[in-house]
Design a protein around this motif. Structure first.
Motif, mmCIF file in Angstrom:
data_model
loop_
_atom_site.group_PDB
_atom_site.id
_atom_site.type_symbol
_atom_site.label_atom_id
_atom_site.label_comp_id
_atom_site.label_asym_id
_atom_site.label_seq_id
_atom_site.Cartn_x
_atom_site.Cartn_y
_atom_site.Cartn_z
ATOM 1 N N MET A 188 1.341 19.246 16.268
ATOM 2 C CA MET A 188 2.051 17.997 16.317
ATOM 3 C C MET A 188 3.544 18.318 16.234
ATOM 4 O O MET A 188 3.970 19.100 15.409
ATOM 5 N N SER A 189 4.303 17.698 17.089
ATOM 6 C CA SER A 189 5.733 17.964 17.116
ATOM 7 C C SER A 189 6.442 17.249 15.958
ATOM 8 O O SER A 189 5.926 16.285 15.381
ATOM 9 N N SER A 190 7.632 17.716 15.655
ATOM 10 C CA SER A 190 8.397 17.089 14.574
ATOM 11 C C SER A 190 8.762 15.643 14.936
ATOM 12 O O SER A 190 8.772 14.765 14.073
ATOM 13 N N ASN A 191 9.027 15.390 16.213
ATOM 14 C CA ASN A 191 9.337 14.027 16.636
ATOM 15 C C ASN A 191 8.141 13.100 16.441
ATOM 16 O O ASN A 191 8.298 11.954 16.009
ATOM 17 N N GLU A 192 6.933 13.603 16.744
ATOM 18 C CA GLU A 192 5.760 12.758 16.560
ATOM 19 C C GLU A 192 5.497 12.512 15.080
ATOM 20 O O GLU A 192 5.143 11.405 14.677
ATOM 21 N N ILE A 193 5.685 13.523 14.252
ATOM 22 C CA ILE A 193 5.513 13.355 12.808
ATOM 23 C C ILE A 193 6.507 12.326 12.276
ATOM 24 O O ILE A 193 6.142 11.430 11.515
ATOM 25 N N ARG A 194 7.756 12.431 12.707
ATOM 26 C CA ARG A 194 8.795 11.492 12.268
ATOM 27 C C ARG A 194 8.445 10.067 12.702
ATOM 28 O O ARG A 194 8.535 9.110 11.930
ATOM 29 N N ARG A 195 7.980 9.921 13.945
ATOM 30 C CA ARG A 195 7.617 8.602 14.457
ATOM 31 C C ARG A 195 6.438 8.022 13.681
ATOM 32 O O ARG A 195 6.449 6.858 13.270
ATOM 33 N N LEU A 196 5.398 8.829 13.458
ATOM 34 C CA LEU A 196 4.234 8.351 12.725
ATOM 35 C C LEU A 196 4.593 7.970 11.302
ATOM 36 O O LEU A 196 4.153 6.936 10.793
ATOM 37 N N PHE A 197 5.393 8.791 10.652
ATOM 38 C CA PHE A 197 5.801 8.499 9.277
ATOM 39 C C PHE A 197 6.556 7.177 9.217
ATOM 40 O O PHE A 197 6.287 6.322 8.365
ATOM 41 N N GLY A 198 7.483 6.990 10.145
ATOM 42 C CA GLY A 198 8.240 5.742 10.186
ATOM 43 C C GLY A 198 7.346 4.535 10.414
ATOM 44 O O GLY A 198 7.491 3.503 9.759
ATOM 45 N N LYS A 199 6.391 4.663 11.331
ATOM 46 C CA LYS A 199 5.477 3.553 11.600
ATOM 47 C C LYS A 199 4.602 3.254 10.383
ATOM 48 O O LYS A 199 4.361 2.106 10.044
ATOM 49 N N LEU A 200 4.089 4.300 9.740
ATOM 50 C CA LEU A 200 3.175 4.105 8.622
ATOM 51 C C LEU A 200 3.877 3.508 7.405
ATOM 52 O O LEU A 200 3.285 2.744 6.654
ATOM 53 N N VAL A 201 5.141 3.840 7.206
ATOM 54 C CA VAL A 201 5.891 3.329 6.059
ATOM 55 C C VAL A 201 6.309 1.875 6.287
ATOM 56 O O VAL A 201 6.295 1.077 5.350
ATOM 57 N N LEU A 202 6.624 1.529 7.522
ATOM 58 C CA LEU A 202 7.203 0.219 7.797
ATOM 59 C C LEU A 202 6.197 -0.858 8.202
ATOM 60 O O LEU A 202 6.580 -2.014 8.349
ATOM 61 N N VAL A 203 4.931 -0.513 8.368
ATOM 62 C CA VAL A 203 3.955 -1.500 8.830
ATOM 63 C C VAL A 203 2.829 -1.678 7.824
ATOM 64 O O VAL A 203 2.664 -0.888 6.905
ATOM 65 N N GLY A 204 2.034 -2.717 8.032
ATOM 66 C CA GLY A 204 0.893 -2.989 7.158
ATOM 67 C C GLY A 204 -0.277 -2.064 7.436
ATOM 68 O O GLY A 204 -0.255 -1.245 8.347
ATOM 69 N N ARG A 205 -1.341 -2.208 6.653
ATOM 70 C CA ARG A 205 -2.510 -1.331 6.734
ATOM 71 C C ARG A 205 -3.209 -1.419 8.092
ATOM 72 O O ARG A 205 -3.574 -0.413 8.670
ATOM 73 N N ALA A 206 -3.422 -2.626 8.609
ATOM 74 C CA ALA A 206 -4.112 -2.777 9.891
ATOM 75 C C ALA A 206 -3.324 -2.101 11.009
ATOM 76 O O ALA A 206 -3.890 -1.424 11.863
ATOM 77 N N ALA A 207 -2.027 -2.302 10.998
ATOM 78 C CA ALA A 207 -1.188 -1.679 12.016
ATOM 79 C C ALA A 207 -1.162 -0.162 11.838
ATOM 80 O O ALA A 207 -1.111 0.575 12.821
ATOM 81 N N ALA A 208 -1.215 0.315 10.602
ATOM 82 C CA ALA A 208 -1.231 1.754 10.341
ATOM 83 C C ALA A 208 -2.499 2.375 10.927
ATOM 84 O O ALA A 208 -2.442 3.457 11.521
ATOM 85 N N ASP A 209 -3.631 1.701 10.789
ATOM 86 C CA ASP A 209 -4.871 2.197 11.389
ATOM 87 C C ASP A 209 -4.741 2.296 12.902
ATOM 88 O O ASP A 209 -5.194 3.253 13.520
#
Length: 56
Positions: free
Chosen positions: A1-22
Motif C-alpha cells: 500500500m502506498s503512503s498516499n493511499e494510507i494517508r487517504r484511508l486514514f483521513g477518510k476513516l477519521v473524518l467519517v462515520g462507521r458505515a462510511a468507514a466500512d
C-alpha cells in the motif's frame, strides 16, 4: 500500500462515520484486488505474445 493511499484511508476513516468507514475499507480492498487482477492479466497477455514469437 502506498503512503498516499494510507494517508487517504486514514483521513477518510477519521473524518467519517462507521458505515462510511466500512464502505471506504471495502472499496480499498476491491481496488487493490482489481489492480492485482489487471497486473496478472497484463503479464499473461505479454507471455502469450512472447510464446507466439518463438521459432518452431
Amino acid at each position: 500500500m502506498s503512503s498516499n493511499e494510507i494517508r487517504r484511508l486514514f483521513g477518510k476513516l477519521v473524518l467519517v462515520g462507521r458505515a462510511a468507514a466500512d464502505h471506504v475499507l471495502h472499496w480499498s480492498t476491491w481496488r487493490r484486488r482489481r489492480q492485482a487482477e489487471a497486473k496478472a492479466a497484463h503479464y499473461r497477455k505479454r507471455l502469450e505474445v512472447t510464446k507466439g514469437n518463438e521459432p518452431p
